[in-house]
Write an enzyme that holds these catalytic residues in place. Structure first.
Site, PDB file in Angstrom:
ATOM      1  CD  GLU A 117     -33.224 -27.188  47.767  1.00  0.00           C
ATOM      2  OE1 GLU A 117     -32.327 -27.691  48.472  1.00  0.00           O
ATOM      3  OE2 GLU A 117     -33.336 -25.975  47.592  1.00  0.00           O
TER       4      GLU A 117
ATOM      5  CB  VAL B 276     -21.229 -32.240  44.558  1.00  0.00           C
ATOM      6  CG1 VAL B 276     -19.744 -32.088  44.216  1.00  0.00           C
ATOM      7  CG2 VAL B 276     -21.777 -33.543  43.998  1.00  0.00           C
TER       8      VAL B 276
ATOM      9  CG  ASP C 160     -36.200 -38.879  52.897  1.00  0.00           C
ATOM     10  OD1 ASP C 160     -35.406 -38.235  53.598  1.00  0.00           O
ATOM     11  OD2 ASP C 160     -37.373 -39.125  53.246  1.00  0.00           O
TER      12      ASP C 160
ATOM     13  CG  HIS D  20     -29.931 -37.333  52.363  1.00  0.00           C
ATOM     14  ND1 HIS D  20     -29.156 -36.620  51.484  1.00  0.00           N
ATOM     15  CD2 HIS D  20     -30.666 -36.401  53.054  1.00  0.00           C
ATOM     16  CE1 HIS D  20     -29.391 -35.326  51.629  1.00  0.00           C
ATOM     17  NE2 HIS D  20     -30.296 -35.173  52.572  1.00  0.00           N
TER      18      HIS D  20
ATOM     19  CG  ASP E  18     -27.991 -27.772  47.656  1.00  0.00           C
ATOM     20  OD1 ASP E  18     -27.270 -26.794  47.946  1.00  0.00           O
ATOM     21  OD2 ASP E  18     -29.216 -27.679  47.481  1.00  0.00           O
TER      22      ASP E  18
ATOM     23  CG  LEU F 150     -40.508 -22.977  42.951  1.00  0.00           C
ATOM     24  CD1 LEU F 150     -41.876 -22.904  43.633  1.00  0.00           C
ATOM     25  CD2 LEU F 150     -40.252 -21.712  42.150  1.00  0.00           C
ATOM     26  CG  ASP F 151     -32.819 -22.187  46.796  1.00  0.00           C
ATOM     27  OD1 ASP F 151     -32.151 -23.241  46.753  1.00  0.00           O
ATOM     28  OD2 ASP F 151     -32.655 -21.295  47.651  1.00  0.00           O
ATOM     29  CB  ALA F 152     -34.341 -23.464  50.257  1.00  0.00           C
TER      30      ALA F 152
ATOM     31  CG  ASN G 166     -23.766 -27.013  50.339  1.00  0.00           C
ATOM     32  OD1 ASN G 166     -23.065 -26.003  50.308  1.00  0.00           O
ATOM     33  ND2 ASN G 166     -25.049 -26.999  50.021  1.00  0.00           N
TER      34      ASN G 166
END
Length: 615
Positions: free
Chosen positions: A299, A395, A325, A328, A393, A261-263, A397
């Protein structure tokens, strides 16, 4: 409320029922274009649903809805847009496909190894059918789930998929409805589950006619991509029904095994029963009805455990969540980048916290956000977190779309792979990662509206300002941007790339074969930070099986003192062994341990030890 299926449903014997929610419309006609052109008046029912049964139609029949006797528009629940987002809809008969997966029941969540791919960029042909010949290689690698970036109909031929405007229709340039069915059926023959990336937080701008039919959008909220979907205002029951029916369609008509599920942090809903909980309930009821394992992964960058908590505990009942997290923390350690949201990361402790609990921020102050962020998830199970070193995302973005292979050394690539794959969470690989693909993955579109195309270009430049990546952003509208983003499979034949792919295969084999790694259990995990050696030590245990993973982020060779259970420990992996194109291992095949041992680790390396249990 009308209980008829939305869209066009073929009833057989050249008959079809057409149903659409259009409360804003006073007059609605079905405009059939084939096999003979005619107008068929539709009947309005309660809550603004219109319906009619038409005769002398067949699969492939093209049609419009004519609003107020004047304007022809496509079906909001169209199953097929063969001429694109501005063209007529087409009737589809899903029962005409000869499935071969009758015995398929899916895979348990613990066994999911994700491989995210973009259909258009995965092969030179850019179609569903072109993916099929590569499935045996993915299965042999150890992949158990492919995650397709969105395949709903978007404008033009090239797009990431997040500009989709017909959630029920399968992109025509990828091969349309039957192309997707052939791919899913072939995946199931290989034992691979299929996850679909779906967007329920917004629709794209070009070809978006839903607002002319009904109250699909709200001005109460805004998303970064435009108007929010109306999940909690007047008429939101019908909008929620539209979204839930869309998810069920993918399960019933395409045999999809799960969703990304996107964002979901951009899905805004103040009703007591949140749309995510209602959606999760509907999907899991359908899974039970079909006797299949179907999973729903969110997501989100909110670090909110309510997404995956059981409804009885006040949660939404989703099966899992992506961990930004984890990515990142790992990325900042490998690259040294601290721009944008990476300023919140950079220490070994950040990654260690993600390894322990799935999240790094569980209420601590976030310098990037300038506020505290996240919440602890003490009841979450490791299988509820999806982790990665790369995804579309992270890569795509970047301003130039560089993959990790273009940012770090081979040694660091191997360290990243071990950190992800040997973690206690569900690993996700981004297409081509396994052999060190060097082609970028850039943002590409093919909008027909020049003003929209210009706005997209300018928006991309603004988006990258916080990262100080410069003004040289590839033009999303340029076909060359898309062509540059396609995989270069010939790289797999070169020595370094072949060794890396073999290394990934071995990591996935070890994850499956060593019980301490295959068992995803928080109680059996211990994570230690050795700052003086720039290393993280991860102990895993399941029954009599014990494993120790040493992740060395130092730029120089290290002698790391380890406290291990007495006995014989086998060296199952050293990422710097010569077979992986490394500098050579400083270890033998086994270590005899009394209680302490000094382990020789090469720079930027991963070492896996397994305890030989004599009991």
């Amino acid at each position: 409320m009308v209980d008829l299926t939305l869209g066009a449903v073929y009833l057989g014997e050249r008959r079809a029922r057409f149903t659409v929610w259009a409360p804003k419309v006073e007059r609605l006609d079905l405009h059939l274009l084939t096999p003979r052109e005619r107008l068929v008046p539709m009947e309005r029912g309660e809550r603004g649903y219109w319906s009619v049964v038409a005769t002398d139609v067949e699969p492939g029949t093209r049609y419009w809805y004519r609003l107020e006797g004047e304007r022809d528009l496509p079906d909001p629940a169209s199953r097929w847009q063969p001429l694109g987002v501005h063209g007529p809809s087409a009737l589809v008969d899903p029962t005409g496909f000869a499935w071969t997966d009758r015995e398929w029941r899916g895979r348990p969540q613990d066994a999911l190894i994700f491989y995210e791919l973009h259909v258009g960029a995965f092969t030179p042909e850019g179609t569903f059918d072109a993916v099929v010949p590569h499935l045996p290689e993915l299965a042999e690698l150890g992949i158990t789930a492919i995650e397709l970036m969105p395949v709903s109909q978007f404008p033009g031929e090239r797009n990431w998929g997040y500009d989709a405007v017909y959630p029920f229709a399968v992109q025509h340039s990828y091969g349309g409805p039957d192309g997707l069915r052939r791919l899913v059926d072939a995946c199931h023959r290989q034992g691979i589950t299929v996850f679909l990336d779906v967007i329920y937080n917004h629709l794209g701008p070009e070809g978006n006619y839903l607002g002319e039919y009904g109250f699909y959008f709200t001005e109460r909220y805004r998303t970064p991509w435009g108007p929010a979907i109306n999940f909690d205002g007047p008429a939101s029951d019908e909008v929620r029904r539209y979204v839930i029916e869309n998810a069920l369609m993918w399960l019933r008509e395409y045999h999809i095994d799960g969703f990304r599920l996107d964002a979901v942090h951009a899905i805004l809903d103040q009703r007591p029963l949140h749309i995510l909980e209602e959606l999760s309930q509907a999907i899991h009821r359908e899974a039970e009805r079909q006797g299949r394992l179907i999973h729903v992964i969110a997501e989100s960058d909110a670090n909110d455990p309510r997404l995956i908590a059981h409804p009885a505990a006040g949660g939404y009942g989703l099966d899992g969540v992506w961990s930004d997290d984890f990515h990142h923390s790992l990325h900042s350690l490998l690259t040294g980048e601290r721009q944008g949201y990476y300023q919140d990361y950079g220490s070994l402790d950040h990654l260690a916290r993600a390894l322990r609990s799935g999240f790094t921020y569980t209420g601590q102050y976030s310098p990037h956000r300038r506020r505290s962020h996240g919440r602890p998830a003490p009841l979450a199970h490791p299988r509820q977190f999806v982790v990665c070193a790369q995804n579309h995302d992270q890569v795509g973005n970047r301003a130039a779309g560089e993959r990790l292979s273009q940012l770090v050394s081979l040694a660091q690539l191997k360290l990243a792979a071990a950190t992800v794959i040997l973690s206690p969470y569900l690993p996700l690989l981004f297409m081509g990662e396994e052999y060190g693909e060097t082609a970028p993955f850039q943002y590409f579109t093919s909008h027909s509206d020049p003003d929209l195309a210009r706005a997209v270009r300018e928006g991309r430049r603004r988006e990258f300002a916080a990262f100080a990546w410069g003004d040289e952003v590839p033009d999303p509208q340029d076909p060359a941007t898309f062509e540059r983003s396609k995989l270069q499979r010939a790289l797999r034949e070169q020595r370094q790339h072949a060794a890396l792919q073999a290394y990934y295969r071995e990591l996935l084999r070890l994850r499956r074969s060593i019980p301490a790694l295959a068992t995803l259990d928080r109680e059996g995990i211990d994570v230690q930070v050795r700052e003086e050696h720039r290393s993280i030590i991860v102990h895993r245990q399941a029954g009599n099986s014990r494993a120790c993973l040493i992740l060395c982020f130092a730029a120089q060779a290290q002698s790391i003192p380890l406290s291990l259970e007495p006995g014989v420990w086998s060296v199952r992996l050293d990422s710097e062994a010569e077979r992986w194109n490394g500098q050579g291992s400083r270890l033998g095949d086994q270590l005899a341990v009394n209680s302490m041992v000094n382990l020789g680790a090469q720079p930027w390396s991963a070492i896996l030890l397994e305890h030989e249990d004599d009991s």
